[in-house]
Each structure stands twice: as structure tokens, then as C-alpha cells.
Design a protein around this motif. Structure first.
Motif, PDB file in Angstrom:
ATOM      1  N   ASN A  11     -70.108 -28.919  10.903  1.00  0.00           N
ATOM      2  CA  ASN A  11     -68.838 -29.097  11.456  1.00  0.00           C
ATOM      3  C   ASN A  11     -68.207 -29.259  12.391  1.00  0.00           C
ATOM      4  O   ASN A  11     -68.230 -27.311  12.384  1.00  0.00           O
ATOM      5  N   GLY A  20     -61.936 -31.671  12.726  1.00  0.00           N
ATOM      6  CA  GLY A  20     -62.498 -32.016  12.304  1.00  0.00           C
ATOM      7  C   GLY A  20     -60.165 -32.946  12.134  1.00  0.00           C
ATOM      8  O   GLY A  20     -59.695 -32.397  12.540  1.00  0.00           O
ATOM      9  N   LYS A  21     -60.374 -34.123  11.142  1.00  0.00           N
ATOM     10  CA  LYS A  21     -58.531 -34.498  11.793  1.00  0.00           C
ATOM     11  C   LYS A  21     -58.264 -35.049  10.163  1.00  0.00           C
ATOM     12  O   LYS A  21     -58.991 -35.575   9.970  1.00  0.00           O
ATOM     13  N   PRO A  22     -56.855 -35.505   9.839  1.00  0.00           N
ATOM     14  CA  PRO A  22     -56.904 -36.428   8.420  1.00  0.00           C
ATOM     15  C   PRO A  22     -56.894 -37.548   9.184  1.00  0.00           C
ATOM     16  O   PRO A  22     -57.041 -38.144  10.131  1.00  0.00           O
ATOM     17  N   SER A  36     -56.074 -39.113   2.210  1.00  0.00           N
ATOM     18  CA  SER A  36     -56.467 -38.168   2.069  1.00  0.00           C
ATOM     19  C   SER A  36     -57.515 -37.433   2.315  1.00  0.00           C
ATOM     20  O   SER A  36     -58.632 -37.047   1.757  1.00  0.00           O
ATOM     21  N   ASP A  37     -58.602 -38.361   3.246  1.00  0.00           N
ATOM     22  CA  ASP A  37     -59.776 -38.055   3.660  1.00  0.00           C
ATOM     23  C   ASP A  37     -59.692 -37.407   4.660  1.00  0.00           C
ATOM     24  O   ASP A  37     -58.295 -36.806   5.362  1.00  0.00           O
ATOM     25  N   ARG A  38     -60.898 -36.862   5.762  1.00  0.00           N
ATOM     26  CA  ARG A  38     -61.299 -36.070   6.590  1.00  0.00           C
ATOM     27  C   ARG A  38     -61.732 -37.026   7.644  1.00  0.00           C
ATOM     28  O   ARG A  38     -63.416 -37.322   7.163  1.00  0.00           O
ATOM     29  N   LEU A  65     -64.527 -36.344  10.201  1.00  0.00           N
ATOM     30  CA  LEU A  65     -65.458 -35.594  10.676  1.00  0.00           C
ATOM     31  C   LEU A  65     -66.304 -35.841  12.540  1.00  0.00           C
ATOM     32  O   LEU A  65     -67.225 -36.659  12.020  1.00  0.00           O
ATOM     33  N   ALA A 101     -61.329 -35.156   1.319  1.00  0.00           N
ATOM     34  CA  ALA A 101     -61.401 -33.894   1.292  1.00  0.00           C
ATOM     35  C   ALA A 101     -60.355 -33.191   1.248  1.00  0.00           C
ATOM     36  O   ALA A 101     -60.123 -32.096   1.416  1.00  0.00           O
ATOM     37  N   ARG A 102     -58.647 -34.085   1.831  1.00  0.00           N
ATOM     38  CA  ARG A 102     -58.100 -33.435   1.417  1.00  0.00           C
ATOM     39  C   ARG A 102     -57.265 -33.187   0.134  1.00  0.00           C
ATOM     40  O   ARG A 102     -55.723 -32.429   0.119  1.00  0.00           O
ATOM     41  N   SER A 115     -65.875 -29.249   3.954  1.00  0.00           N
ATOM     42  CA  SER A 115     -65.478 -30.206   5.549  1.00  0.00           C
ATOM     43  C   SER A 115     -65.028 -29.118   6.331  1.00  0.00           C
ATOM     44  O   SER A 115     -64.368 -29.572   7.113  1.00  0.00           O
ATOM     45  N   GLU A 116     -64.777 -27.731   5.910  1.00  0.00           N
ATOM     46  CA  GLU A 116     -64.468 -27.271   6.931  1.00  0.00           C
ATOM     47  C   GLU A 116     -64.882 -27.206   8.319  1.00  0.00           C
ATOM     48  O   GLU A 116     -66.033 -26.940   8.273  1.00  0.00           O
TER      49      GLU A 116
END
Length: 314
Positions: free
Chosen positions: A11, A14-16, A20-22, A24, A41-42, A52-53
Motif C-alpha cells: 500500500n 490511501g484516502k477515505p 466507511s471504505d478506503r 488504496l 476498512a475504516r 489497508s495501512e
């Protein structure tokens, strides 16, 4: 049913996305850069939260979507959690990620780039977290070599062994403290300043001489009895930085698999932390020129070097 595919990736961004998803951006071995959704992921208890970090390497099962693909399963292979525990390591890793994001291709295997990035992230993570100047310098040195290796893999590394003007070997002169070599972004590497001075030495203008009618081209003959040749001045080659002998020595060793004397990241006793900072700045300017945009993580590197090298807290 949606088609699925398997990929191994790290990864990089990443962004919102949505509630609640991300979203990538992942560098994969098999498919290069991909942009995928990590569903939920959030959420606090999401299985994909930690996976997902940034700088986590996962083996992924991905479902094809109409616009964006989605991760359905992720198994973590490697994490670089230690990078976030040190400002310099974090800034350096984000710096390398920025370069990779602009080099990597989509829909093409990127095995070599994937392996190279992981190698340099692992080197950064393995370095000490101590605020000592020597340890902080190791981070800058590791970053600097990482940048050079990425440029070399892309085929855009600067020429650091031969003078760009003469194509002759240029070696640092440690016996003369006033000795300098030039570095030109436009020329693509190092410059012998003696040769550069000769090239740009002002010359007295030569009077223009008329050329006889018999000697001129037919296409010009109708315009008059003679014509003159105008000499067009060549643009002056810009020297962006003048390198000391230690700084040139650093540049000429960066292509090596490992930096010499890895304990202190020094090539000779005369090489200082400020020399490493200067070389990093040179490569940053060169990289930004080729990428066509500023490296934002460079500001974090500047903050780190000022706090722990230029003005250390002890």
C-alpha cells in the motif's frame, strides 16, 4: 459472477472513500499500480483496517468491478510499522513512495520495482531510532541511495562518473579544499568546471563578412548581391550546484548495492552529515525536474534534518 484475481502488493497511498471504505493505491508485482476499494476498512473492527495501512504488504484476492475493483480477502505478508515511529524514517519512506507512484506503470508487471522498494523500506526500518546526529545521518544516506537506485531502475539516473561535457572520468580531489565539480540538471549530471569555464569564456565578436554572389546558394541569390551569416549564441549551460570532493564521492558510490562502511555511512573521514544533506537536495532537484512536480515529502525531510542534524536537541 464477478471475476477475481490474486495480487501481491504494498500500500502506497490511501484516502477515505464513501462512508466507511478506503481507496488504496497499491504497487503490485503482477499488475503494477492498481487502485482498489477496501470495503469497510475504516470501521473499528474491520478485517481490512490494519491491512489497508500504508506500507503493509498483502496477498490480495480482488474482485473486478465496473469502475473500481474491490478487495475481498487480504493476508498480510510484511509490515513496516517501525517506519512510523521516527519522523525521519516516515518522511523518507513517503518520499520513496512518491517517486515510485510516478514511475510505476499500470497493467504491467513491476517485479523489479516492487522488490527494490521493499528492500529500501526494510533498510530504513532497520536503522536506529536514536536522535544522535550519526543515526539521523544514516536515514538521510539510506534515503539518498534509495532515490538513486529508483532513478537508475527507471533509466533516468544522473551521470556521476563521467563529465557530461567531455565524457571523461571525473574523480574528486581530496588534496585541494577549494576543488569543486559542477552538477547540472539540464546536462544530466556532473561537469568538469575547468571545461565548463572554457566553454563559456567570453569571446570577442567577429565582424560579419559579405559572401560573394558566386558562392551563395541559388535560393538566396535573388535577394541581393551578398548576404551575411549570423552567429546564434548558444545558451549558457547552467550549473545548479558546485560539489566538494566528499559530495562527489558520495554521488559516485550511490550505485553500489550497499553503502561502504554501513556502520557510519561514511566513505571517508572527511564526509559530514551536511555533505549527505547536500547530495540529497541535489538528487531531489534532479528528480523533481524529471517527474515534473515537487516532492511534497521533501518538506518533512527538511524539518527532520533541521531538528536532528542542523540544530540537534542536545
Amino acid at each position: 459472477m464477478n471475476k477475481t484475481y490474486i495480487a501481491t502488493g504494498i500500500n502506497l497511498k490511501g484516502k477515505p472513500f464513501g462512508e466507511s471504505d478506503r481507496l488504496l493505491t497499491i504497487l503490485t508485482r503482477e499488475f503494477g499500480l492498481i487502485r482498489v476499494i477496501a470495503p469497510g476498512a475504516r470501521k473499528a473492527k474491520s478485517r481490512l483496517g490494519g491491512r489497508s495501512e500504508l506500507f503493509v504488504v498483502n496477498q490480495l484476492l480482488i474482485a473486478k468491478g465496473r469502475s473500481l475493483d474491490k478487495i475481498t480477502q487480504a493476508e498480510t505478508l510484511t509490515t513496516y510499522s517501525g517506519l512510523g515511529k521516527n519522523l525521519g524514517k516516515l518522511a523518507a519512506s513517503q518520499y520513496l513512495a512518491e517517486v515510485v507512484l510516478n514511475q510505476a506503470l499500470s497493467e504491467h508487471p513491476q517485479e523489479d520495482l516492487f522488490v527494490l522498494l521493499n528492500e529500501h523500506l526494510n533498510r530504513l526500518q532497520s536503522l536506529p531510532n536514536s536522535p544522535l546526529i550519526a543515526h539521523s545521518t544514516q536515514i538521510i544516506a539510506s534515503l539518498t541511495q534509495g532515490i538513486f537506485h529508483l532513478l537508475a531502475l527507471a533509466g533516468t539516473a544522473p551521470q556521476v562518473q563521467l563529465c557530461c561535457l567531455t565524457q571523461r572520468l571525473l574523480r574528486p580531489n581530496f588534496t585541494d579544499e577549494q576543488w569543486r565539480a559542477g552538477f547540472s540538471v539540464d546536462a544530466g549530471g556532473i561537469i568538469n568546471l575547468s571545461e565548463w569555464t572554457k566553454l563559456h569564456r567570453p569571446c570577442s565578436p567577429q565582424p560579419q563578412k559579405p559572401i560573394p554572389v558566386a558562392s551563395r546558394p541559388i535560393a538566396v541569390a535573388e535577394s541581393g548581391n551578398s548576404y551575411t551569416i549570423e552567429t546564434v549564441a548558444q545558451p549558457k549551460l547552467k550549473i545548479n550546484t558546485k560539489l566538494t570532493a566528499p559530495q562527489l564521492a558520495i554521488l559516485q558510490q550511490l550505485a553500489q548495492p550497499q553503502l561502504l562502511d554501513t556502520g557510519a555511512f561514511s566513505l571517508s573521514p572527511s564526509i559530514s552529515a551536511l555533505d549527505w544533506m547536500t547530495v540529497e537536495r541535489i538528487l531531489r532537484q534532479y528528480t523533481e525536474y524529471h517527474l515534473g512536480y515537487p516532492i511534497r515529502s521533501g518538506l518533512l525531510i527538511d524539518t527532520f534534518t533541521h531538528q536532528f542534524i542542523v540544530d540537534p536537541p542536545f
